[in-house]
Design a protein around this motif. Structure first.
Motif, PDB file in Angstrom:
ATOM      1  N   SER A 723      -8.122 -53.389  40.609  1.00  0.00           N
ATOM      2  CA  SER A 723      -9.296 -53.315  39.732  1.00  0.00           C
ATOM      3  C   SER A 723      -9.556 -51.880  39.285  1.00  0.00           C
ATOM      4  CB  SER A 723     -10.518 -53.865  40.472  1.00  0.00           C
ATOM      5  OG  SER A 723     -10.327 -55.224  40.803  1.00  0.00           O
ATOM      6  N   LYS A 724      -9.354 -50.927  40.177  1.00  0.00           N
ATOM      7  CA  LYS A 724      -9.569 -49.521  39.823  1.00  0.00           C
ATOM      8  C   LYS A 724      -8.609 -49.095  38.717  1.00  0.00           C
ATOM      9  CE  LYS A 724      -9.285 -44.840  41.806  1.00  0.00           C
ATOM     10  NZ  LYS A 724      -8.063 -44.400  41.129  1.00  0.00           N
ATOM     11  N   ASP A 725      -7.337 -49.462  38.862  1.00  0.00           N
ATOM     12  CA  ASP A 725      -6.356 -49.081  37.847  1.00  0.00           C
ATOM     13  C   ASP A 725      -6.649 -49.732  36.506  1.00  0.00           C
ATOM     14  OD1 ASP A 725      -5.064 -47.512  39.642  1.00  0.00           O
ATOM     15  OD2 ASP A 725      -3.394 -48.858  40.005  1.00  0.00           O
ATOM     16  N   ALA A 726      -7.142 -50.964  36.544  1.00  0.00           N
ATOM     17  CA  ALA A 726      -7.353 -51.694  35.296  1.00  0.00           C
ATOM     18  C   ALA A 726      -8.661 -51.332  34.608  1.00  0.00           C
ATOM     19  CB  ALA A 726      -7.315 -53.201  35.571  1.00  0.00           C
ATOM     20  N   ASP A 727      -9.722 -51.041  35.384  1.00  0.00           N
ATOM     21  CA  ASP A 727     -11.050 -50.949  34.797  1.00  0.00           C
ATOM     22  C   ASP A 727     -11.711 -49.583  34.907  1.00  0.00           C
ATOM     23  OD1 ASP A 727     -10.763 -53.657  34.320  1.00  0.00           O
ATOM     24  OD2 ASP A 727     -11.632 -54.208  36.236  1.00  0.00           O
ATOM     25  N   ALA A 728     -11.355 -48.790  35.923  1.00  0.00           N
ATOM     26  CA  ALA A 728     -12.066 -47.523  36.153  1.00  0.00           C
ATOM     27  C   ALA A 728     -11.608 -46.468  35.155  1.00  0.00           C
ATOM     28  CB  ALA A 728     -11.841 -47.034  37.578  1.00  0.00           C
ATOM     29  N   ARG A 729     -12.521 -46.013  34.317  1.00  0.00           N
ATOM     30  CA  ARG A 729     -12.219 -44.977  33.341  1.00  0.00           C
ATOM     31  C   ARG A 729     -13.269 -43.870  33.480  1.00  0.00           C
ATOM     32  NH1 ARG A 729      -8.558 -47.258  33.714  1.00  0.00           N
ATOM     33  NH2 ARG A 729      -7.185 -48.351  32.261  1.00  0.00           N
ATOM     34  N   GLY A 730     -12.817 -42.651  33.604  1.00  0.00           N
ATOM     35  CA  GLY A 730     -13.752 -41.551  33.738  1.00  0.00           C
ATOM     36  C   GLY A 730     -14.021 -41.211  35.192  1.00  0.00           C
ATOM     37  N   GLN A 731     -14.574 -40.036  35.381  1.00  0.00           N
ATOM     38  CA  GLN A 731     -14.784 -39.527  36.737  1.00  0.00           C
ATOM     39  C   GLN A 731     -15.811 -40.354  37.509  1.00  0.00           C
ATOM     40  OE1 GLN A 731     -15.906 -35.436  36.808  1.00  0.00           O
ATOM     41  NE2 GLN A 731     -15.891 -35.270  39.023  1.00  0.00           N
ATOM     42  N   ARG A 732     -16.880 -40.779  36.866  1.00  0.00           N
ATOM     43  CA  ARG A 732     -17.934 -41.493  37.576  1.00  0.00           C
ATOM     44  C   ARG A 732     -17.430 -42.816  38.143  1.00  0.00           C
ATOM     45  NH1 ARG A 732     -21.756 -45.340  36.239  1.00  0.00           N
ATOM     46  NH2 ARG A 732     -20.980 -45.418  34.098  1.00  0.00           N
ATOM     47  N   LEU A 733     -16.776 -43.632  37.308  1.00  0.00           N
ATOM     48  CA  LEU A 733     -16.282 -44.920  37.771  1.00  0.00           C
ATOM     49  C   LEU A 733     -15.150 -44.755  38.781  1.00  0.00           C
ATOM     50  CD1 LEU A 733     -16.298 -47.002  34.468  1.00  0.00           C
ATOM     51  CD2 LEU A 733     -17.974 -47.016  36.323  1.00  0.00           C
ATOM     52  N   SER A 734     -14.277 -43.766  38.568  1.00  0.00           N
ATOM     53  CA  SER A 734     -13.183 -43.543  39.512  1.00  0.00           C
ATOM     54  C   SER A 734     -13.719 -43.112  40.878  1.00  0.00           C
ATOM     55  CB  SER A 734     -12.222 -42.486  38.958  1.00  0.00           C
ATOM     56  OG  SER A 734     -11.611 -42.932  37.767  1.00  0.00           O
ATOM     57  N   THR A 735     -14.725 -42.236  40.873  1.00  0.00           N
ATOM     58  CA  THR A 735     -15.310 -41.792  42.141  1.00  0.00           C
ATOM     59  C   THR A 735     -15.969 -42.950  42.875  1.00  0.00           C
ATOM     60  OG1 THR A 735     -15.693 -39.589  41.217  1.00  0.00           O
ATOM     61  CG2 THR A 735     -16.946 -40.190  43.184  1.00  0.00           C
ATOM     62  N   ARG A 736     -16.686 -43.765  42.133  1.00  0.00           N
ATOM     63  CA  ARG A 736     -17.336 -44.917  42.764  1.00  0.00           C
ATOM     64  C   ARG A 736     -16.295 -45.867  43.363  1.00  0.00           C
ATOM     65  NH1 ARG A 736     -21.346 -48.248  39.034  1.00  0.00           N
ATOM     66  NH2 ARG A 736     -22.443 -46.250  39.174  1.00  0.00           N
ATOM     67  N   ALA A 737     -15.220 -46.110  42.627  1.00  0.00           N
ATOM     68  CA  ALA A 737     -14.168 -46.995  43.139  1.00  0.00           C
ATOM     69  C   ALA A 737     -13.515 -46.404  44.384  1.00  0.00           C
ATOM     70  CB  ALA A 737     -13.118 -47.242  42.055  1.00  0.00           C
ATOM     71  N   ASN A 738     -13.288 -45.099  44.373  1.00  0.00           N
ATOM     72  CA  ASN A 738     -12.666 -44.458  45.544  1.00  0.00           C
ATOM     73  C   ASN A 738     -13.571 -44.527  46.768  1.00  0.00           C
ATOM     74  OD1 ASN A 738     -10.275 -43.741  44.254  1.00  0.00           O
ATOM     75  ND2 ASN A 738     -11.122 -41.817  43.490  1.00  0.00           N
ATOM     76  N   VAL A 739     -14.879 -44.435  46.559  1.00  0.00           N
ATOM     77  CA  VAL A 739     -15.819 -44.530  47.684  1.00  0.00           C
ATOM     78  C   VAL A 739     -15.740 -45.920  48.319  1.00  0.00           C
ATOM     79  CG1 VAL A 739     -18.268 -44.574  48.297  1.00  0.00           C
ATOM     80  CG2 VAL A 739     -17.373 -42.747  46.850  1.00  0.00           C
ATOM     81  N   ILE A 740     -15.711 -46.940  47.478  1.00  0.00           N
ATOM     82  CA  ILE A 740     -15.636 -48.309  48.002  1.00  0.00           C
ATOM     83  C   ILE A 740     -14.310 -48.530  48.732  1.00  0.00           C
ATOM     84  CG2 ILE A 740     -15.605 -50.737  47.348  1.00  0.00           C
ATOM     85  CD1 ILE A 740     -17.382 -50.011  44.976  1.00  0.00           C
ATOM     86  N   ILE A 741     -13.218 -48.053  48.135  1.00  0.00           N
ATOM     87  CA  ILE A 741     -11.909 -48.189  48.787  1.00  0.00           C
ATOM     88  C   ILE A 741     -11.898 -47.446  50.120  1.00  0.00           C
ATOM     89  CG2 ILE A 741      -9.467 -47.562  48.584  1.00  0.00           C
ATOM     90  CD1 ILE A 741      -9.741 -48.079  45.561  1.00  0.00           C
ATOM     91  N   GLY A 742     -12.552 -46.282  50.162  1.00  0.00           N
ATOM     92  CA  GLY A 742     -12.620 -45.528  51.410  1.00  0.00           C
ATOM     93  C   GLY A 742     -13.352 -46.292  52.503  1.00  0.00           C
ATOM     94  N   ARG A 743     -14.408 -47.003  52.132  1.00  0.00           N
ATOM     95  CA  ARG A 743     -15.137 -47.796  53.132  1.00  0.00           C
ATOM     96  C   ARG A 743     -14.258 -48.919  53.686  1.00  0.00           C
ATOM     97  NH1 ARG A 743     -20.714 -48.501  49.609  1.00  0.00           N
ATOM     98  NH2 ARG A 743     -21.453 -46.326  49.790  1.00  0.00           N
TER      99      ARG A 743
END
Length: 877
Positions: A723-743
């Motif tokens: 989902s991150k590769d397909a939908d996350a665009r920009g620093q804000r969305l990428s950071t949010r996705a990385n936080v969730i993946i980290g959890r």
């Protein structure tokens, strides 16, 4: 030996020679070599001719090179000059050097030619003789593409169009970027080229590119040798077909439909379906103003019929857990967009786009879009078996037959029931699905698939994604034509490399087939013959009818801690009734004591993780307060539990005293306090084996439960990465996705820790209780390399697919069986070994099928090329 280090001492010498070209370059003669006039001019484009020449000599020398740039020495420096300023005229309709007796100058005696080096203003004469051709034909025969068909004032050289095509295909350069570079090449300062003229020629350049590329399609498809010309082109006729895929009437042998089942499967067509939400298009222009030249004639479906169907079709909901391409796509911001993406169908074995297999998406990945593309590309296919790979195939195919009733009979699949359709999910997308899909829709476990993972559409998107920034600003027709041009190039590159790629695949498949076949044979020899015979019949029946019991699915439920606690509670109730209970406390039984101890151990692990990693390097005051409260509460629970533990395990008091711990004082962090469960108590210290039995049963359940939790989090993380590769665009969305993946990653680490603690306890209890070591083959040692995604670690160091190597044992829940084990006495062991045996058999069969398929594809490529050769020979007439 470093060339750069050898060059640095000579840098000044190179610099002097470069600057030397800014002056006369050592040419001191005032007269031209002809001796008739002053030498003033030199050409910047003539190779190896630095001498200065007079005007007449320069004009004579450039009769065959009218697109060169000159420089004029004014006594102090060189000034730019054009051949037009010197009076060079280009005569069309006659040999170079010959003059037409009735020349017709271009309108206003002003003509512009775009060539690979520059934009040239030239003096151009058309032929005015009696047998003259039209002005556009004269330009075309001079390898110049006219901007208009009536009275052209601009043309583009063929070699510029060829040059741009190659750059656009290989580097994905935009037409604007190329044209801007051409303008700067004409005048690097940008001061002397009229801006209005450049802008006018840019729009001309865009139109000519489309016309040129369309002509290339017609030429390469043989339409120039057909009496019907371009108007007689049928739908999909300009598409490049895959020579390795089965094409009835072209590359299949006579009688292939009557071949026996064991060999008929090699005539299967393997297709992959997918959507791309990066290929958007803004709501600009319309199809009336900007029509497509290749609409429906190549890879994209005819827009009119497609849109009429899509706009009149209702949508259906998703039914699969953890993967919802439809809803996630519908949630995207589509404001200001006319197209939110592209849908496509490709052959999964050769990564080639099929004819009439691509179309725009209006809002999300709807069934009506994807159905239309699949049915359009398969219209008139004539095959007996088709494998369709789609990331939501599990839900997409359910009502496909009912949805097809809305289509013309020519587009409907399997109307007579003779077509076999197989639906699968690509290997990368499969882990994000629910557990039932992992075996029912797996490429690796399905018969007659070969080594194919179904991810071919993703590789095509990788080539088209760089076009997204430019195509999103285009009109619908321009976008269609550009996409078609790049897809055709991708298909052609695949065809030209088929010989090498098929040979490489064969060289890979032969050793893989030998290795996996040997492993399967070795595994079979270690198992009882009656078990192997039973499993063989089971898996063969399932391969014939997938509605039967799936041998790859477990039939025995592994125990959880809740199941074990319930069983122990019933056992203790029976002991109380029979008078054999060991209960020494009014409310806490021995089993409850051990169960509570495991819960406290889990709380210690979570607190330790939160204290060391969960709060980061700089915890806030609120986080520290929360941890302190949790520590205090846990400390009280442990003290209360120890008071009851002393009744059942009085020897623990000595151990606590020896380790300087006491019930009233905590000398260290609460998460490091020893609980001294039976598995931690030394053998020399007395402990009732009944307590050890209780802990053994609970640890077994804990092992299975933590593995299930580990697998669940791994599937979730795999889906989050996608989902991150397909939908996350920009620093804000990428950071949010990385936080969730980290959890989720933290949860994976916690599960791994809990499993290792449970297994260490089992290792300590087993010898004391005299337990068989069979459990070690099910609950194996968990290494860091074992914690990987089901799809083969696409986001980790491993990159191999599950057909190239065994899945991590955590997905199979067993290890390698030992000699002489009686698996019939342990249902869990028998279930696990059956799954492993079936998977080993599937791996060996897939690689054997791969070799057979590659041999057939090599034959088909050769036959298709011969058919194409005969077809082109026939066009000569």
């Amino acid at each position: 030996d470093n060339p750069l280090l050898m060059w640095i001492p000579l840098c000044d010498e190179f610099l002097d020679e470069v600057i030397r070209h800014e002056g006369r370059g050592g040419f001191t003669d005032e007269l031209c070599s002809c001796g008739a006039a002053t030498a003033r001019f030199r050409c910047k484009d003539c190779v190896g001719h630095p001498a200065l020449l007079c005007k007449e000599c320069v004009l004579a020398m450039h009769a065959h090179s009218p697109y060169h740039a000159l420089e004029d020495w004014n006594g102090r420096f060189f000034e730019k000059r054009t051949l037009k300023e010197l009076g060079l005229r280009i005569q069309l309709g006659h040999p170079v050097g010959a003059r037409c007796p009735q020349p017709e100058p271009a309108f206003g005696d002003d003509f512009v030619i775009l060539d690979t080096e520059r934009i040239h203003a030239v003096l151009l004469d058309f032929c005015g003789c009696e047998r003259r051709e039209s002005k556009r034909v004269q330009l075309l025969r001079h390898r110049l593409f006219p901007a208009t068909v009536a009275n052209p004032k601009t043309a583009v050289s063929f070699r510029l169009l060829e040059h741009y095509d190659l750059l656009a295909l290989e580097t994905k350069i935009s037409a604007f970027g190329y044209y801007r570079a051409l303008a700067l090449r004409t005048d690097i300062t940008g001061l002397h080229t009229p801006k209005a003229r450049l802008q006018d020629r840019y729009s001309v350049f865009l139109r000519i590119i489309r016309e040129w590329q369309y002509l290339a399609f017609l030429k390469r498809s043989g339409r120039g040798h057909d009496p019907g010309g371009h108007a007689g082109t049928k739908d999909g006729e300009l598409a490049i077909i895959c020579p390795a895929c089965p094409q009835p009437g072209i590359n299949l042998p006579d009688g292939w439909k009557d071949a026996p089942a064991p060999t008929k499967w090699i005539y299967t067509l393997y297709l992959g379906i997918d959507a791309n939400f990066r290929m958007v298009r803004k709501l600009v222009s319309n199809i009336t103003v900007d029509p497509s030249l290749v609409d429906g004639k190549a890879y994209l479906v005819a827009r009119k019929d497609y849109m009429e169907h899509v706009l009149s079709y209702p949508e259906q909901p998703n039914t699969c857990v953890a993967h919802d391409a439809i809803q996630s796509a519908n949630g995207k911001n589509s404001r200001g967009l006319d197209t939110t993406g592209l849908g496509n169908v490709v052959c999964t074995r050769h990564d080639m786009c099929r004819k009439n297999a691509m179309g725009d998406l209006q809002k999300g990945e709807k069934y009506c879009n994807m159905d239309y593309l699949v049915l359009s590309t398969l219209e008139g296919h004539g095959l007996a078996r088709i494998v369709l790979s789609y990331d939501i195939a599990c839900q997409w195919h359910i009502n496909l037959a009912q949805r097809m009733e809305a289509y013309p009979s020519s587009k409907q699949l399997n109307a007579d029931g003779s077509l076999s359709l197989v639906y699968l999910v690509p290997a990368f997308h499969l882990p994000a699905h629910r557990s039932a899909c992992h075996t029912d829709y797996s490429h690796a476990l399905t018969r007659w698939i070969g080594h194919c993972e179904g991810e071919a559409p993703e590789r095509l998107w990788e080539k088209l994604d760089p076009l997204a920034p430019s195509t999103k600003e285009m009109g619908p027709g321009s976008r269609y034509d550009k996409l078609t041009f790049h897809i055709a190039h991708s298909n052609w590159k695949k065809i030209s490399g088929l010989g090498i790629s098929l040979l490489r695949k064969m060289k890979d498949a032969i050793p893989e087939q030998a290795e996996h076949t040997w492993e399967f044979q070795q595994l079979t020899e270690t198992l009882p013959e009656d078990a192997v015979a039973s499993w063989t019949g089971m898996v063969e029946r399932w391969e014939e009818d997938n509605k039967l019991q799936n041998p790859f699915n477990p039939t025995v439920k592994t125990p959880t801690q809740a199941d074990v606690r319930h069983t122990l509670a019933e056992s203790e109730a029976r002991d109380i009734i029979s008078g054999t209970s060991l209960m020494l406390h009014d409310t806490i039984s021995p089993a409850q004591l051990i169960s509570t101890g495991l819960d406290l151990e889990g709380q210690q692990c979570r607190l330790r993780f939160d204290r060391t990693k969960g709060t980061g390097l700089h915890p806030t005051s609120a986080q520290l307060a929360s941890l302190t409260n949790r520590s205090t509460l846990l400390h009280r629970k442990i003290l209360a539990w120890r008071a009851i533990q002393a009744l059942y395990m009085p020897q623990v008091a000595r151990l606590l005293h020896r380790s300087t711990e006491s019930a009233g004082k905590a000398t260290e962090e609460v998460y490091n306090m020893h609980l001294y469960l039976p598995s931690e108590v030394e053998t020399a210290v007395p402990c009732d084996n009944k307590l050890r039995e209780y802990e053994w049963d609970l640890r077994i359940g804990q092992g299975y439960e933590t593995l299930a939790e580990l697998r669940r989090h791994l599937r979730l993380r795999s889906h989050l990465y996608k989902s991150k590769d397909a939908d996350a665009r920009g620093q804000r969305l990428s950071t949010r996705a990385n936080v969730i993946i980290g959890r989720v990653t933290n949860q994976i680490e916690a599960c791994a820790k809990a499993y290792r603690v449970a297994r260490a306890a089992l290792l300590a209890l087993g010898p004391i209780l005299g337990k068989s070591e069979a459990w070690k083959r099910i609950l194996c040692e968990l290494e860091d390399t074992d914690i990987r995604h089901m799809s083969g670690g696409l986001y980790e160091e491993e990159t191999q697919t599950s057909s190239r190597r065994n899945l991590s044992w955590i997905w199979l829940i067993q290890g390698v069986p030992g000699q002489g084990d009686d698996i019939t006495t342990d249902p869990i062991m028998s279930d696990a070994l059956r799954i492993e045996w079936c998977c080993a058999r599937a791996r060996a069969m897939r690689w054997s099928e791969e070799i057979i398929l590659l041999q057939e594809e090599m034959r088909r490529v050769k036959v298709t090329m011969e058919w194409q050769a005969v077809r082109w020979d026939s066009r000569a007439a």
